[in-house]
Design an enzyme around this catalytic site. Sequence first.
Site, PDB file in Angstrom:
ATOM      1  N   ASP A 111       0.851  -1.188   0.000  1.00 37.10           N
ATOM      2  CA  ASP A 111       0.000   0.000   0.000  1.00 37.10           C
ATOM      3  C   ASP A 111       0.889   1.241   0.000  1.00 37.10           C
ATOM      4  OD1 ASP A 111      -3.237   0.256   0.876  1.00 37.10           O
ATOM      5  OD2 ASP A 111      -2.064   2.094   1.062  1.00 37.10           O
ATOM      6  N   VAL A 126       1.623   2.554  -6.737  1.00 37.97           N
ATOM      7  CA  VAL A 126       1.514   1.757  -7.962  1.00 37.97           C
ATOM      8  C   VAL A 126       1.748   2.564  -9.235  1.00 37.97           C
ATOM      9  CG1 VAL A 126      -0.010   0.036  -6.917  1.00 37.97           C
ATOM     10  CG2 VAL A 126      -1.008   2.033  -8.083  1.00 37.97           C
ATOM     11  N   ASN A 168      -5.165  -4.368  -6.979  1.00 39.66           N
ATOM     12  CA  ASN A 168      -6.375  -3.880  -6.329  1.00 39.66           C
ATOM     13  C   ASN A 168      -6.393  -2.372  -6.103  1.00 39.66           C
ATOM     14  OD1 ASN A 168      -8.793  -4.091  -4.346  1.00 39.66           O
ATOM     15  ND2 ASN A 168      -7.154  -3.213  -3.088  1.00 39.66           N
ATOM     16  N   TYR A 215     -14.121   7.444 -13.375  1.00 44.08           N
ATOM     17  CA  TYR A 215     -13.987   6.106 -12.785  1.00 44.08           C
ATOM     18  C   TYR A 215     -14.430   5.038 -13.777  1.00 44.08           C
ATOM     19  CZ  TYR A 215     -14.254   2.489  -9.150  1.00 44.08           C
ATOM     20  OH  TYR A 215     -14.085   1.348  -8.397  1.00 44.08           O
ATOM     21  N   LYS A 270     -12.079   1.957 -15.215  1.00 41.00           N
ATOM     22  CA  LYS A 270     -12.380   0.543 -14.998  1.00 41.00           C
ATOM     23  C   LYS A 270     -12.690  -0.170 -16.311  1.00 41.00           C
ATOM     24  CE  LYS A 270     -11.603   0.538 -10.616  1.00 41.00           C
ATOM     25  NZ  LYS A 270     -10.456  -0.199 -10.070  1.00 41.00           N
ATOM     26  N   THR A 283     -17.584  -0.312   1.746  1.00 46.10           N
ATOM     27  CA  THR A 283     -16.216   0.165   1.950  1.00 46.10           C
ATOM     28  C   THR A 283     -16.225   1.668   2.138  1.00 46.10           C
ATOM     29  OG1 THR A 283     -15.847   0.506  -0.416  1.00 46.10           O
ATOM     30  CG2 THR A 283     -15.257  -1.671   0.472  1.00 46.10           C
TER      31      THR A 283
END
Length: 254
Positions: free
Chosen positions: A38, A62, A88, A153, A157, A188
């Site tokens: 992370d 990342v 992820n 977004y 994706k 979440t």
Amino acid sequence: MISDLSGKRAVITGAAAGLGRATAELFIAQGAKVVVSDRDGDGAAEAAAALGPNAVAATCDVTVAAQIAETIDVARSSFGGLDVMVNNAGIEIGKPLTETTEEEFDALMKINVTGVFLGIKAAVPALAEAGGGSIVNMASVAGIGGAPLLGAYCASKGAVVRLTEVAAIELKAANIRVNAVCPAFIDTAMVDRLVSPFEAAVGMPFGEVLKVKQGRIGTAAEVAEMVAFLASDDSSFTTGSQYVLDGGLVAGLL
């Protein structure tokens, strides 16, 4: 059926919280060894400590290829190699397209798309050394269709879904499987941040939207179970696919 991950060596990005943390917890419970990666290094260290001796932490942004390569090296040095890469890490923007700045759009694409691209590239040599393995990319139902406030977004994706398909084709000869998981609204912090903007956009309580479109909110544990299946040998004939977890949201016209 509970997927057996005994002996599997995995890297999970964005694993300090949310879907990544739930996935790391399930992987450990099912016998895997996990690099908890992370950009929040303290969060990764806390998660790894809580998961026990089969988990190690790595600080990783990342969007930086060198940091992903270093994280893969942590798996090599700690566990002797890599069998599973879970890309992820991701962020969201809940704004109309006309209110989304170029800087916001670029930042989201850098993490959500470039981060997956770099994760795939970095994992391939280590997976090939192990004789093959599995890459699981976290996409979304937002990559299958459009949704208000989620233009950036959705674009990111959708790109992850296409990257997954191409990688699956190109890596088949190396015995590396590549699949994507496409959750809908999951319980979440990311979804929590979208509640108020969505209620304002659709003019109804978020709970009512969920009831109509997907029945209930999903759980991180349910998503983790799908990732575990795709990481396991139970899915040995599965590659280039997108697995939708949405309570029927995508299937329903009304």
